[in-house]
Design a protein around this motif. Structure first.
Motif, short mmCIF file in Angstrom:
data_model
loop_
_atom_site.label_atom_id
_atom_site.label_comp_id
_atom_site.label_asym_id
_atom_site.label_seq_id
_atom_site.Cartn_x
_atom_site.Cartn_y
_atom_site.Cartn_z
N GLU A 98 0.82 -1.20 0.00
CA GLU A 98 0.00 0.00 0.00
C GLU A 98 0.86 1.26 0.00
OE1 GLU A 98 -0.36 -2.50 2.28
OE2 GLU A 98 -2.11 -3.46 1.37
N LEU A 99 1.91 1.26 0.82
CA LEU A 99 2.79 2.44 0.90
C LEU A 99 3.47 2.73 -0.43
CD1 LEU A 99 4.48 1.83 4.37
CD2 LEU A 99 2.78 3.57 3.81
N LEU A 100 4.03 1.71 -1.04
CA LEU A 100 4.74 1.91 -2.30
C LEU A 100 3.81 2.33 -3.43
CD1 LEU A 100 7.16 -1.15 -2.13
CD2 LEU A 100 7.80 1.25 -1.95
N VAL A 101 2.69 1.64 -3.56
CA VAL A 101 1.76 1.94 -4.65
C VAL A 101 1.15 3.33 -4.49
CG1 VAL A 101 -0.40 1.24 -5.76
CG2 VAL A 101 1.30 -0.48 -5.17
N GLU A 102 0.81 3.70 -3.25
CA GLU A 102 0.23 5.03 -3.03
C GLU A 102 1.26 6.14 -3.22
OE1 GLU A 102 -1.95 5.35 0.66
OE2 GLU A 102 -3.00 3.46 0.25
N ALA A 103 2.50 5.89 -2.80
CA ALA A 103 3.54 6.92 -2.89
C ALA A 103 4.02 7.15 -4.32
CB ALA A 103 4.73 6.53 -2.01
N ALA A 104 4.05 6.08 -5.13
CA ALA A 104 4.58 6.22 -6.49
C ALA A 104 3.84 5.29 -7.46
CB ALA A 104 6.08 5.92 -6.48
N PRO A 105 2.59 5.58 -7.75
CA PRO A 105 1.82 4.70 -8.65
C PRO A 105 2.36 4.67 -10.08
CG PRO A 105 0.58 6.69 -8.17
CD PRO A 105 1.80 6.72 -7.29
N ASP A 106 3.21 5.62 -10.44
CA ASP A 106 3.84 5.60 -11.76
C ASP A 106 4.96 4.57 -11.83
OD1 ASP A 106 5.15 7.29 -9.86
OD2 ASP A 106 6.37 8.13 -11.47
#
Length: 118
Positions: free
Chosen positions: A59-67
């Motif tokens: 969740e942290l990674l995807v929300e922080a940098a979805p690109d």
């Protein structure tokens, strides 16, 4: 000439203790004692590496940098994360994520050996 993302990923994974590369689903997978800790995948999101992550990291990674990160199909519900390898890649970050995935899958003794080498 810079190495391709596939070559860099392969070199990184195979530098870890007792890692083997096995082609599965027509894609390279990287395993320690038969258990997958990273896999290269070319699909609808382009070229990406899928890896295991600790609870909450997805969740942290995807929300922080979805690109850069996405929840991969099939393994996403189990907490795995995918890092896009098209375009600029922070290879120091990729290495840290792959090493962490390895440490979550590998037996404790091998994980400790890998940590000593880094």
């Amino acid at each position: 000439m810079a190495a391709s993302p596939t070559t860099r990923l392969r070199r990184l994974c195979l530098s870890l203790p007792e890692v083997t590369e096995v082609e599965t689903w027509e894609q390279p997978t990287f395993r320690v004692r038969g258990r997958i800790f990273a896999m290269l995948h070319l699909g609808e999101h382009g070229l990406a590496v899928w890896f295991k992550a600790p609870p909450g990291s997805q969740e942290l990674l995807v929300e922080a940098a979805p690109d850069r990160f996405f929840r991969p199909p099939y393994l996403g519900p189990k907490g795995w994360v995918a890092l896009r390898l098209a375009g600029p890649v922070d290879w120091a970050e990729a290495e840290a994520l792959i090493r962490r995935s390895y440490s979550l899958i590998a037996p404790k003794r091998l994980a400790a050996q890998a940590a000593e080498r880094s």
